[in-house]
Design a protein around this motif. Structure first.
Motif, short mmCIF file in Angstrom:
data_model
loop_
_atom_site.label_atom_id
_atom_site.label_comp_id
_atom_site.label_asym_id
_atom_site.label_seq_id
_atom_site.Cartn_x
_atom_site.Cartn_y
_atom_site.Cartn_z
N ALA A 40 0.86 -1.19 0.00
CA ALA A 40 0.00 0.00 0.00
C ALA A 40 0.89 1.23 0.00
N SER A 41 0.94 1.92 -1.13
CA SER A 41 1.91 2.99 -1.33
C SER A 41 1.73 4.17 -0.38
N LYS A 42 0.49 4.60 -0.14
CA LYS A 42 0.28 5.77 0.72
C LYS A 42 0.49 5.45 2.20
N ARG A 43 0.49 4.19 2.55
CA ARG A 43 0.68 3.78 3.93
C ARG A 43 2.09 3.29 4.21
N ARG A 44 2.83 3.00 3.15
CA ARG A 44 4.19 2.45 3.25
C ARG A 44 4.17 1.12 4.01
N TYR A 102 -4.57 -3.04 -3.89
CA TYR A 102 -4.61 -1.72 -3.26
C TYR A 102 -5.09 -0.67 -4.24
N ASP A 103 -6.13 0.05 -3.85
CA ASP A 103 -6.67 1.17 -4.62
C ASP A 103 -5.97 2.43 -4.14
N SER A 104 -4.93 2.86 -4.85
CA SER A 104 -4.13 4.01 -4.42
C SER A 104 -4.88 5.33 -4.54
N ASP A 114 -7.02 5.09 -1.37
CA ASP A 114 -6.29 4.57 -0.22
C ASP A 114 -7.12 3.51 0.52
N THR A 174 -6.26 1.64 -11.60
CA THR A 174 -7.02 2.54 -10.73
C THR A 174 -7.65 3.70 -11.50
#
Length: 318
Positions: free
Chosen positions: A172-176, A213-215, A218, A271
């Motif tokens: 999950a990119s926004k959550r790292r 994961y839907d970036s 989020d 996405t």
């Protein structure tokens, strides 16, 4: 026109439409690897009946079916392995430029413990490649590691607790956070600290078959089965509540029935178009089927069969 003749024509038209294969053109550029023969090929899917085999990669193997990722919407990135005459595996980082249709990097991965088998990788940015691979650390079966794109060195970031795993994982990119499912427990390793930030039991009666994961929004998308809901797979949104519990909220009403299909763990997300592109095996058949879901409504947007029954590592470029 005679009514009987008109009725006959209408029925013929309906029959023709029922047997003509549905042909679709993707709004994204869809790539993957075809391992249906001894030599693996990097392939673009043009539509349901047309495939462009771009690069012959030779006799290589990809450890997972959802191992690949994209960088800068231009580079297809994956890891693979080969074996020498003695059966000793050698691991590589592969980067393909989809615009020039050429290999930009084919780098040997170096590891003191003789393992570079990545089940999945992610690219947080153009200079950073991380992934989940087998671990040789005590008390751990899988770990998150990063890859140096210059010298191929791999370095452990963090580890998951020891246990049986089923390749249900996503970054999950926004959550790292790099999520993973091991023995009915939902884990996540923070790629900046290496700490195990998430450790939650999956609710009884639920089995997670895939997460993505839907970036844009989020959020985590999960393909699940619940014995209390239906005899098939459903698309859900996975949420961790304030009580540190997992909640599955169904997305739409679509059910993929057990009696018709088998899950292949092959998928990718677009996405921008709000699509989740998946491949399933058709039971009692040597064919696969593409099923494309809308991740906001859960509706099936496209569905068509293919003879590519060893196609995996999908990546969708805008």
């Amino acid at each position: 026109m005679d009514k009987k003749y008109s009725y006959f024509i209408i029925n013929i038209v309906l029959i023709l439409f029922s047997v003509i294969p549905f042909i679709t053109t993707f709004k994204c550029r869809l790539y993957g690897v075809d391992q249906s023969s001894l030599e693996t090929t990097f392939t673009e899917i043009i539509n349901s009946t047309s495939y462009d085999r771009i690069i012959n990669l030779g006799r290589v193997s990809f450890s997972g079916t959802a191992t690949s990722v994209k960088i800068d919407n231009q580079k297809y990135v994956s890891t693979y392995h080969t074996s020498n005459s003695l059966g000793v595996p050698h691991y590589f980082l592969l980067i393909i430029d989809i615009h020039t249709k050429s290999i930009k990097l084919n780098l040997t991965l170096n590891e003191k413990r003789d393992s570079g088998s990545f089940w999945q990788i992610a690219a947080p940015n153009s200079n950073e490649i991380v992934g989940i691979r087998e671990s040789f650390h005590a008390g751990s079966s899988l770990e998150v590691a990063k890859i140096n794109q210059t010298n191929g060195l791999m370095e452990t970031i963090g580890t998951y607790p020891y246990g049986s795993y089923s390749l249900v994982m996503v970054y999950a990119s926004k959550r790292r956070l790099y999520y993973n499912v091991i023995e009915s427990t939902f884990y996540a390793v923070n790629i900046d600290t290496g700490k195990l930030d998430i450790n939650i039991r999956i609710p009884n009666g639920y089995t997670i078959y895939a997460i993505d994961y839907d970036s844009v929004n989020d959020r985590l998308i999960a393909l699940v089965y619940s014995s209390s809901i239906t005899n098939g797979w459903i698309l859900t949104q996975l949420t961790i509540t304030a009580k540190n519990e997992i909640r599955f909220d169904p997305i739409g009403k679509t059910i993929i029935p057990f009696e018709k299909y088998l899950w292949t763990t092959t998928y990718t997300m677009n996405t921008n178009e709000r699509l989740w592109i998946t491949i399933w095996s058709i039971k009692d058949s040597n064919k696969n089927i593409f099923i494309v879901f809308n991740i906001d409504t859960g509706n099936i947007m496209e569905k068509w069969e293919t003879n590519l029954n060893h196609f995996s590592n999908l990546v969708c470029f805008d």
